[in-house]
Enzyme design. Structure first.
Site, PDB file in Angstrom:
ATOM      1  N   GLY A  50       0.810  -1.212   0.000  1.00 24.24           N
ATOM      2  CA  GLY A  50       0.000   0.000   0.000  1.00 24.24           C
ATOM      3  C   GLY A  50       0.842   1.261   0.000  1.00 24.24           C
ATOM      4  CB  ALA A  51       4.292   1.775  -1.039  1.00 19.95           C
ATOM      5  CG  ASN A  52      -1.078   3.562  -3.952  1.00 17.92           C
ATOM      6  OD1 ASN A  52      -1.184   2.559  -3.261  1.00 17.92           O
ATOM      7  ND2 ASN A  52      -2.116   4.320  -4.263  1.00 17.92           N
ATOM      8  CB  THR A  53      -2.022   6.915  -1.344  1.00 17.01           C
ATOM      9  OG1 THR A  53      -2.609   8.146  -0.925  1.00 17.01           O
ATOM     10  CG2 THR A  53      -2.774   5.765  -0.706  1.00 17.01           C
ATOM     11  N   GLY A  54      -0.725   7.976   1.210  1.00 19.83           N
ATOM     12  CA  GLY A  54      -0.804   8.023   2.668  1.00 19.83           C
ATOM     13  C   GLY A  54       0.485   7.672   3.376  1.00 19.83           C
ATOM     14  CB  ILE A  55       1.150   6.200   6.729  1.00 21.28           C
ATOM     15  CG1 ILE A  55       0.389   4.874   6.708  1.00 21.28           C
ATOM     16  CG2 ILE A  55       0.339   7.262   7.450  1.00 21.28           C
ATOM     17  CD1 ILE A  55       0.109   4.335   8.094  1.00 21.28           C
ATOM     18  N   GLY A  56       1.859   4.830   3.725  1.00 24.98           N
ATOM     19  CA  GLY A  56       2.686   3.886   2.982  1.00 24.98           C
ATOM     20  C   GLY A  56       3.659   4.597   2.062  1.00 24.98           C
ATOM     21  CB  SER A 179      -5.932   0.604  13.916  1.00 24.80           C
ATOM     22  OG  SER A 179      -6.811   1.615  14.372  1.00 24.80           O
ATOM     23  CE1 TYR A 204      -9.522  -0.571   9.615  1.00 31.13           C
ATOM     24  CE2 TYR A 204     -10.138   0.436  11.696  1.00 31.13           C
ATOM     25  CZ  TYR A 204      -9.237   0.286  10.651  1.00 31.13           C
ATOM     26  OH  TYR A 204      -8.058   0.980  10.661  1.00 31.13           O
TER      27      TYR A 204
END
Length: 330
Positions: A50-56, A179, A204
């Protein structure tokens, strides 16, 4: 001069200024712990899901700045390639690679691992960052409830398929982004896949609790291997994670609530700090099985300490992914 001072002390100027400074200071305070140690990651290989956005993306960017070789494992290759180009442009590190990984597909996970092993014979750090949040009832390609399937089952299979490389690369690390929501979670042993009933919030929280239970169980199984595994809470971060939460797409939230809570949210860069800390801090070389928040250890919920449930979850995850005894693979 007196007129100027009088203007500054005017309630029309003074109070907005005080409020503005207060909001700024609150925003800075809410950014939490920061990882400030200098480390050289040249020659080390990292995978960030998940490295394309946000904290990734911020995690991958910081590792690239420090010279690491980064594999950005993402579902959307167009967005992944754009993020990769951004990171290379900012860091001038050419050893940043975009690779397709759909955590909702066991086949995609196996294909990613096979491709990675053809390219690399080492893996220093695996960062299980990707996740989905509060989705409507949906299933993965293999029939798992989407939040449990992506947040836990997908990473469970990915991690176990990479254990042989991690062991050969020891000392190495696994970082699991969980989380604070795990504290509200419970593993529904009678309906783990939410087939009888479904609540997006409970599902979740169950998936985030599963992250912590998985971390603790895996740490025990990896004892003496030189591979450590820790989980973490990144904080309440202003990212796209809530894109599937219908409430957060309403005009009320967009134009009223979000501006109101904006000072309380971490930026993606600040949200990535605990992931970076867990992945890079030299003092954590032999630390395993812990849970971090704001770059320091934090106690987990009582439900996360239930070893019996942890073993149940591991056994079910093995069945669902088709793994026999992943911890014994070398």
């Amino acid at each position: 001069m007196c007129i100027f001072i009088d203007c500054l002390l005017s309630p029309l100027i003074l109070w907005p200024a005080i409020i503005g400074v207060g909001i700024y200071l609150l925003k800075e305070y809410m950014q939490g712990g920061q990882f400030t140690k200098d480390t050289d990651e040249t020659g080390k290989v990292f995978i960030v899901t998940g490295a394309n956005t946000g904290i990734g993306k911020e995690t991958a960017l910081e590792i690239a700045k420090r010279g690491g070789t980064v594999y950005m494992a993402c579902r959307d290759m167009n967005r992944c390639d754009r993020a990769r180009n951004d990171i290379i442009k900012e860091t001038n590190n050419q050893n940043v690679f975009s690779r397709e990984l759909d955590l909702s597909s066991l086949e995609s996970i196996r294909e990613f691992v096979a491709g990675f092993k053809k390219e690399q014979n080492k893996l220093d750090v695996l960062i299980n960052n990707a996740g989905v949040m509060r989705c409507p009832k949906m299933l993965t390609k293999d029939g798992f409830e989407l939040q449990l399937g992506v947040n836990h089952i997908g990473h469970f299979l990915l991690t176990n398929l990479l254990l042989d490389v991690l062991k050969k690369s020891a000392p190495s690390r696994i970082v699991v982004v969980s989380s604070l929501a795990h504290t509200r979670g419970a593993i529904n042993v009678d309906d783990l896949n939410s087939e009888k009933s479904y609540h997006e919030g409970l599902a979740y929280s169950q998936s985030k609790l599963a992250n912590v239970l998985f971390t603790r169980e895996l740490a025990k199984r990896l004892e003496g291997s030189g591979v450590t595994v820790n989980s973490l809470h990144p904080g309440v971060v202003d990212t796209e994670l809530a894109r599937n939460w219908a409430f957060f797409q309403t005009n009320f939230v967009k134009f009223f609530l979000k501006p109101m809570i904006w000072p309380l949210l971490k930026t993606p860069k600040s949200g990535a700090q605990t992931s970076i800390y867990a992945a890079l801090d030299p003092e954590l070389k032999d630390v395993t099985g812990l849970y971090f928040s704001d770059c320091k250890p934090k106690a987990v919920a009582p439900a996360a300490l239930d070893d019996k449930v942890g073993k149940f979850l591991w056994a079910e995850s093995e069945k669902w992914t088709g793994l026999a005894s992943p911890e014994s693979k070398d």
